[in-house]
Write an enzyme that holds these catalytic residues in place. Sequence first.
Site, short mmCIF file in Angstrom:
data_model
loop_
_atom_site.label_atom_id
_atom_site.label_comp_id
_atom_site.label_asym_id
_atom_site.label_seq_id
_atom_site.Cartn_x
_atom_site.Cartn_y
_atom_site.Cartn_z
N CYS A 239 0.91 -1.36 0.07
CA CYS A 239 -0.16 0.12 -0.03
C CYS A 239 0.97 1.40 0.17
O CYS A 239 1.97 1.50 0.37
CB CYS A 239 -0.83 0.07 1.14
SG CYS A 239 -0.33 0.05 3.07
N HIS B 117 5.71 -5.33 8.10
CA HIS B 117 5.77 -6.97 8.92
C HIS B 117 6.15 -7.94 7.67
O HIS B 117 5.20 -8.50 7.38
CB HIS B 117 4.66 -6.89 9.39
CG HIS B 117 4.61 -6.55 10.99
ND1 HIS B 117 3.34 -6.14 11.97
CD2 HIS B 117 5.66 -6.78 12.59
CE1 HIS B 117 3.55 -5.69 13.17
NE2 HIS B 117 5.03 -5.61 13.26
N GLU C 219 0.85 -0.80 16.12
CA GLU C 219 0.05 -0.18 15.93
C GLU C 219 -0.86 0.64 17.39
O GLU C 219 -0.70 1.79 17.71
CB GLU C 219 -1.04 -0.15 14.48
CG GLU C 219 -1.48 0.77 14.12
CD GLU C 219 -2.36 0.96 13.41
OE1 GLU C 219 -3.36 1.35 13.18
OE2 GLU C 219 -2.23 0.13 11.90
N THR D 11 -5.54 0.60 11.88
CA THR D 11 -5.99 0.45 10.92
C THR D 11 -5.91 -0.61 10.09
O THR D 11 -6.71 -0.93 8.80
CB THR D 11 -5.16 1.42 9.93
OG1 THR D 11 -3.68 0.66 10.07
CG2 THR D 11 -5.28 2.63 10.32
#
Length: 344
Positions: free
Chosen positions: A23, A52, A140, A179
């Site tokens: 992304c 990751h 996160e 997210t």
Amino acid sequence: MTEVTNEARVPLTIRLCGPRGFCAGVDRAIQIVVLALKKYGAPVYVRHEIVHNRYVVEGLEAKGAVFVEELHEIPEEHRGQPVIFSAHGVPKSVPADAQARNLFYLDATCPLVSKVHKQAMRHERQGRHVLLIGHAGHPEVIGTMGQLPEDAVSLIETVEDARAYEAADPDNLGFVTQTTLSVDDTAGVIAALTERFPNLKAPAAESICYATTNRQDAVKAAAPGTDLFLVVGAPNSSNSKRLVEVAVRAGAQHALLVQRADEIDWDHLGPLKTVALSAGASAPETIVSEIIEAFRQRFDVTVELAETVQEDETFLVNRELRDTELTVADMAFVNGEALAIGAR
């Protein structure tokens, strides 16, 4: 399983999901490391895995990146070199620690994760206790919770957590989400919370990022009727694991998370007519190609693109790096097309 001859190969359709793989946030984070190495030279330190995927990490290590879990691991003699914070985001205490140690740092936090940080802080400024929907221990989640005082945020992982949560002030709650969650699972948690706390405030914009949603939508479209659904990704990648779950719910007979072609147990796959293939947001395209080629060695393969939307989002790198240019080879590396990753 040994390679079979052309005459013996049975037909196999591979539904290749689009979008898949890197992304914009992952692309930006890898660019930041590569640009920092070009501008400042090796070593460049990175706190936690930049994304990751261990093959991405190994490729960057080959270029001179050094991965550490905490800032105190950086040797005294290298403290003039940059340290980069991973795409997952960090608690406020981490840049404060870097400043106390006189370290030069570059923040590679995905802008969409930073947006969630701002949403959480906005809730807190407006007097709301923040409910963070996410997975305990994920970097996160640690980073988002670390934007707020400890008593200002509570973690909600499941519908059961939502039903059991006791609020000190039920009329002053706001939520944000990690997210990379399952869109459907998160909707269930939010519904359970809203049922109990009708005045629960949503963030100003969706917290689950566009790339997570797009990849899950593509998997839902490709999964029905498939004998096997393969997701390329790391076992510690939240968005990749969610894709496996989505595939099974959407109708795949079986779904697996794999990091490389050699992890596929070819002798025990059973009869296959249709296989779907996707990749998590931190998985490089070169591994997708490797897996398709492994199927071609065993089957008479036809590839069908199962594309639901095209992505064209890009995020700017840090201001300090914008005067450094990437070569064509650098861009192939960044895009996951030519990572320096040998077979195990």
